[in-house]
Design a protein around this motif. Structure first.
Motif, PDB file in Angstrom:
ATOM      1  N   UNK A   1     -33.931  66.395 -60.892  1.00  0.00           N
ATOM      2  CA  UNK A   1     -35.522  66.681 -60.372  1.00  0.00           C
ATOM      3  C   UNK A   1     -35.236  67.553 -59.012  1.00  0.00           C
ATOM      4  N   UNK A   2     -34.067  67.048 -58.106  1.00  0.00           N
ATOM      5  CA  UNK A   2     -33.713  67.788 -56.971  1.00  0.00           C
ATOM      6  C   UNK A   2     -33.190  69.257 -57.236  1.00  0.00           C
ATOM      7  N   UNK A   3     -32.621  69.301 -58.394  1.00  0.00           N
ATOM      8  CA  UNK A   3     -32.138  70.570 -58.709  1.00  0.00           C
ATOM      9  C   UNK A   3     -33.383  71.399 -59.239  1.00  0.00           C
ATOM     10  N   UNK A   4     -34.116  70.852 -59.832  1.00  0.00           N
ATOM     11  CA  UNK A   4     -35.431  71.679 -60.141  1.00  0.00           C
ATOM     12  C   UNK A   4     -36.390  72.192 -59.226  1.00  0.00           C
ATOM     13  N   UNK A   5     -36.593  71.132 -58.049  1.00  0.00           N
ATOM     14  CA  UNK A   5     -37.322  71.693 -56.965  1.00  0.00           C
ATOM     15  C   UNK A   5     -36.791  72.522 -55.689  1.00  0.00           C
ATOM     16  N   UNK A   6     -35.425  72.452 -55.804  1.00  0.00           N
ATOM     17  CA  UNK A   6     -34.504  72.912 -54.915  1.00  0.00           C
ATOM     18  C   UNK A   6     -34.474  72.447 -53.547  1.00  0.00           C
ATOM     19  N   UNK A   7     -33.765  72.735 -52.558  1.00  0.00           N
ATOM     20  CA  UNK A   7     -33.752  72.223 -51.271  1.00  0.00           C
ATOM     21  C   UNK A   7     -33.135  73.071 -50.238  1.00  0.00           C
ATOM     22  N   UNK A   8     -33.377  73.209 -49.085  1.00  0.00           N
ATOM     23  CA  UNK A   8     -32.977  73.999 -48.083  1.00  0.00           C
ATOM     24  C   UNK A   8     -33.058  73.193 -46.746  1.00  0.00           C
ATOM     25  N   UNK A   9     -31.962  73.076 -46.099  1.00  0.00           N
ATOM     26  CA  UNK A   9     -31.949  72.255 -44.739  1.00  0.00           C
ATOM     27  C   UNK A   9     -30.601  72.620 -43.867  1.00  0.00           C
ATOM     28  N   UNK A  10     -30.848  72.213 -42.828  1.00  0.00           N
ATOM     29  CA  UNK A  10     -29.465  72.467 -41.739  1.00  0.00           C
ATOM     30  C   UNK A  10     -29.124  70.998 -41.516  1.00  0.00           C
ATOM     31  N   UNK A  11     -27.565  71.048 -41.912  1.00  0.00           N
ATOM     32  CA  UNK A  11     -26.913  69.773 -41.929  1.00  0.00           C
ATOM     33  C   UNK A  11     -26.701  69.154 -40.498  1.00  0.00           C
ATOM     34  N   UNK A  12     -26.148  68.154 -40.462  1.00  0.00           N
ATOM     35  CA  UNK A  12     -25.986  67.217 -39.126  1.00  0.00           C
ATOM     36  C   UNK A  12     -25.137  68.029 -38.302  1.00  0.00           C
ATOM     37  N   UNK A  13     -24.305  68.960 -38.781  1.00  0.00           N
ATOM     38  CA  UNK A  13     -23.141  69.691 -37.980  1.00  0.00           C
ATOM     39  C   UNK A  13     -23.679  71.024 -37.898  1.00  0.00           C
ATOM     40  N   UNK A  14     -25.013  71.309 -38.258  1.00  0.00           N
ATOM     41  CA  UNK A  14     -25.412  72.796 -37.770  1.00  0.00           C
ATOM     42  C   UNK A  14     -25.181  73.896 -39.203  1.00  0.00           C
ATOM     43  N   UNK A  15     -24.889  73.346 -40.206  1.00  0.00           N
ATOM     44  CA  UNK A  15     -24.800  74.228 -41.336  1.00  0.00           C
ATOM     45  C   UNK A  15     -26.084  74.273 -42.256  1.00  0.00           C
ATOM     46  N   UNK A  16     -26.333  75.644 -42.556  1.00  0.00           N
ATOM     47  CA  UNK A  16     -27.577  75.809 -43.510  1.00  0.00           C
ATOM     48  C   UNK A  16     -27.147  75.758 -44.667  1.00  0.00           C
ATOM     49  N   UNK A  17     -27.684  75.033 -45.559  1.00  0.00           N
ATOM     50  CA  UNK A  17     -27.313  74.943 -47.031  1.00  0.00           C
ATOM     51  C   UNK A  17     -28.463  75.106 -47.840  1.00  0.00           C
ATOM     52  N   UNK A  18     -28.451  76.106 -49.033  1.00  0.00           N
ATOM     53  CA  UNK A  18     -29.733  76.071 -49.737  1.00  0.00           C
ATOM     54  C   UNK A  18     -29.294  75.799 -51.399  1.00  0.00           C
ATOM     55  N   UNK A  19     -30.225  75.213 -51.862  1.00  0.00           N
ATOM     56  CA  UNK A  19     -30.080  74.720 -53.435  1.00  0.00           C
ATOM     57  C   UNK A  19     -31.126  75.398 -54.039  1.00  0.00           C
ATOM     58  N   UNK A  20     -31.203  76.510 -54.611  1.00  0.00           N
ATOM     59  CA  UNK A  20     -32.310  77.479 -55.264  1.00  0.00           C
ATOM     60  C   UNK A  20     -32.929  76.564 -56.359  1.00  0.00           C
ATOM     61  N   UNK A  21     -34.252  76.722 -56.323  1.00  0.00           N
ATOM     62  CA  UNK A  21     -34.894  75.830 -57.418  1.00  0.00           C
ATOM     63  C   UNK A  21     -34.528  76.320 -58.818  1.00  0.00           C
ATOM     64  N   UNK A  22     -33.757  75.349 -59.662  1.00  0.00           N
ATOM     65  CA  UNK A  22     -33.188  75.826 -60.957  1.00  0.00           C
ATOM     66  C   UNK A  22     -33.895  74.697 -62.069  1.00  0.00           C
ATOM     67  N   UNK A  23     -34.834  75.024 -62.695  1.00  0.00           N
ATOM     68  CA  UNK A  23     -35.488  74.023 -63.838  1.00  0.00           C
ATOM     69  C   UNK A  23     -34.400  73.814 -64.802  1.00  0.00           C
ATOM     70  N   UNK A  24     -34.164  72.718 -65.181  1.00  0.00           N
ATOM     71  CA  UNK A  24     -33.023  72.289 -66.282  1.00  0.00           C
ATOM     72  C   UNK A  24     -33.795  71.113 -66.968  1.00  0.00           C
ATOM     73  N   UNK A  25     -33.539  71.295 -68.364  1.00  0.00           N
ATOM     74  CA  UNK A  25     -33.913  70.115 -69.330  1.00  0.00           C
ATOM     75  C   UNK A  25     -32.744  69.349 -69.827  1.00  0.00           C
ATOM     76  N   UNK A  26     -32.105  68.425 -68.984  1.00  0.00           N
ATOM     77  CA  UNK A  26     -30.798  67.842 -69.091  1.00  0.00           C
ATOM     78  C   UNK A  26     -30.890  67.113 -70.370  1.00  0.00           C
ATOM     79  N   UNK A  27     -29.555  66.851 -70.954  1.00  0.00           N
ATOM     80  CA  UNK A  27     -29.253  66.178 -72.174  1.00  0.00           C
ATOM     81  C   UNK A  27     -28.909  64.967 -71.992  1.00  0.00           C
TER      82      UNK A  27
END
Length: 637
Positions: A192-218
């Motif tokens: 579900x997180x992979x499908x909606x994506x996420x974008x945040x700055x970590x506790x040590x100041x690193x920006x990380x992004x997971x682009x929304x990727x809709x998946x129908x898992x097996x």
């Protein structure tokens, strides 16, 4: 996650004497580490990012362990290094908190069990050829270790390839769950997180992004993991999470004793007003053994850290023995979260999410408002009488992220009026930035002076508007009136995210609130630490120099039938002086649940005519007699 300007925060932190968090790195080494590890081990990058997000939200947490002995962004577990600890060992709290019965004194939790899913670091070291110390401390190596484990789990299932849908089984196994429902719930949340994506700055100041990727898992892969079927039973959980019934025993014991909870008929006989957030001070397997012991205490639910799995032990209609205050026990549902308040450990995203789903469900069922007057930490529950105040427990501690938790509940904390309808609203909601708010606590580990530098929900109050002023005194914790300390367990001069306080004074960048009969000052430049709020406050009626403060809302003696001894209405050692104001919480009638025998036919709820108001009096809530106070808008002169 919205973030305040770095310069403003840095100035606020420096002035308050706090540890400064790293500045944000827009070009992120962390993002590259995920991409490189995914290529090296053949793991789809969205899968690697999604698994890590559900464990740590990509944070490093200062290379210290989670509440499930996990390290780093990928939560590689190492129970040998993480160890265990217990703030419960330090306190003499009676979990039942009922003066009509002798105090309970439970034994300390047992030593941590030898559980394979709490020791994945060794296998990651073998697969990567990397030293275990580096896997714990180096984020890039930790991510490589997690990728190597996922790749191995995929090989064990006979799979490979770059299609995220084909990695459902490997993700489920990564959870460490031993039953099908828990493994599936974890994997479903990851995808579900992979499908909606996420974008945040970590506790040590690193920006990380997971682009929304809709998946129908097996999901058919789950059957090939060889996990046990999840236990069934009368669980009260929402759909979409993993929940099983592991009952706490209601059992008669020698000498007219019984355990380990009380039969009741809530909410028909008593309204449920509170949900209490605890931590277990022990690991999952050992804690489950304790709650199944009829001579021990009880709570309604336990939540597992690594995957968020839930066990229910006591029906919500019944009263568990968990909060150290019989009035609060009778009116609450207790949730224990696998973890350690004293060690400075961090709580996983998987557990935050399932806990929030459970609390949303219970709050809707019992019409409990989603605010910090009704969703309390154990550390917010008052002592019952003056002698019990110092023994009350203080979990889940300053590292529980109340702001994030309430975001997940769909009830964000600390939102100010924009623009304020009045220049002075007379009240604030505490709302520091969790990642950058880093008080220098002490006492997390024996022999280590300072706790790890980590984001915190807590703001420290001082006796004067300057960063080197003494902390406030709490005569309940220190009857000699000496100042509070920065020990991680000392809540005598501390406010937390979401709590609301009446403003006593403002001087430049410093704000004072009324707290335990004193002015408590905190640095608040531009509203960086607390937001203006509006609400109702209580203050003594004219002619009263002060009014008593209580730890429970018990009925007057005339309300009790002849066969039941009235409970004494005993004020706490604090008073609420004239001229001071305190944020009002719920208004409640007076009740006492008489339940001193094994036969529930003898249990009875006594309701009086006296009415009480809950107030945010210090770190803990308290009660005042409604006849003693005026209730006015916070902004009233």
């Amino acid at each position: 996650m919205a973030r305040r300007p770095v310069v403003l925060l840095a100035a606020a932190l420096a002035a308050a004497g706090l540890v400064q968090a790293p500045a944000v790195a827009e070009t992120s080494d962390r993002q590259r580490a995920f991409a490189e590890a995914a290529r090296e081990f053949g793991v789809p990058e969205p899968v690697l990012l999604g698994v890590s997000y559900l464990q740590s939200r990509w944070d490093v947490n200062g290379a210290t362990p989670s509440t499930a002995a996990g390290y780093g962004p990928m939560h590689l577990t190492d129970l040998r290094t993480a160890g265990s600890g217990s703030h419960h060992d330090e306190g003499a709290e009676d979990p039942r908190g009922d003066d009509a019965r002798k105090p309970l004194r439970p034994e300390a939790p047992a030593a941590p069990p030898d559980v394979p899913n709490l020791q994945t670091l060794d296998e990651a070291a073998r697969l990567t050829g990397t030293d275990t110390a580096a896997l714990r401390a180096d984020p890039a190596q930790n991510i490589r270790g997690g990728a190597a484990l996922l790749a191995r789990y995929q090989r064990d299932l006979g799979g490979s390839g770059s299609d995220p849908a084909a990695w459902y089984g490997a993700v489920a196994r990564y959870s460490g769950a031993t039953d099908t429902a828990a493994a599936a719930a974890f994997a479903d949340e990851v995808f579900a997180t992979i499908g909606t994506g996420a974008d945040r700055v970590t506790d040590d100041g690193m920006r990380v992004r997971l682009a929304p990727t809709p998946v129908a898992p097996r999901r058919d892969q789950l059957a090939r993991l060889g996990l046990r079927d999840t236990g069934t039973g009368p669980v009260e959980c929402p759909s979409g999470i993993s929940c099983e019934w592991i009952p706490a025993p209601y059992q008669q014991l020698p000498d007219n004793e019984y355990g380990n909870h009380d039969k009741a008929n809530r909410p028909r006989d008593q309204k449920i007003d509170y949900i209490i957030i605890h931590d277990t001070e022990g690991y999952w397997d050992g804690v489950l053994k304790l709650v199944q012991d009829p001579t021990y205490v009880s709570w309604h639910y336990t939540l597992r850290s690594a995957d968020g799995h839930i066990a229910q032990h006591v029906p919500t209609k019944d009263v568990a023995w968990h909060a150290g205050n019989w009035y609060v026990n009778s009116k609450s549902i207790g949730l224990e979260h696998e973890g350690f308040a004293a060690k400075g450990t961090w709580y996983t995203e998987a557990m935050y999410r399932t806990s929030a789903k459970l609390v949303r469900h219970l709050a809707a069922k019992y019409r409990i408002p989603l605010d910090r007057q009704h969703i309390l930490g154990h550390d917010n529950v008052p002592g019952t009488t003056p002698p019990t105040v110092k023994n009350m427990h203080w979990d889940p501690g300053p590292y529980w992220d109340w702001a994030h938790y309430f975001d997940l509940l769909g009830a964000p904390l600390g939102r100010a009026e924009e623009p304020p309808s009045r220049p002075n609203t007379g009240m604030v909601t505490i709302s520091p930035d969790f990642a950058t708010n880093r008080p220098t606590f002490t006492g997390c580990e024996q022999g280590v002076p300072l706790c790890p530098s980590r984001g915190s929900t807590s703001v420290i109050l001082r006796s004067e508007p300057r960063p080197d002023a003494p902390l406030l005194a709490d005569i309940g914790l220190r009857p000699d009136g000496s100042p509070s300390t920065m020990h991680v367990s000392d809540i005598g001069s501390r406010v937390d995210t979401g709590q609301q306080y009446a403003v006593a004074e403002v001087r430049g960048d410093w704000t004072a609130v009324w707290y335990l009969g004193q002015k408590g000052w905190f640095h608040n430049p531009g509203g960086a630490t607390a937001k203006p709020a509006r609400g109702m406050v209580v203050t003594p009626k004219p002619g009263k120099a002060s009014v008593p403060v209580y730890g429970r809302a018990y009925p007057e003696a005339a309300a009790y039938p002849p066969e039941i001894k009235p409970q004494d209405i005993v004020p706490l050692q604090y008073t609420l002086p004239a001229g001071q104001r305190y944020a009002a919480g719920l208004s409640t009638g007076s009740e006492y649940f008489s339940a001193t025998t094994f036969d529930p036919a003898n249990h009875r709820v006594i309701k009086g005519k006296t009415r009480y108001l809950q107030v945010q009096f210090g770190h803990r809530v308290a009660f005042v007699n409604a006849d003693d106070v005026r209730v006015i808008p916070s902004f009233a002169p």
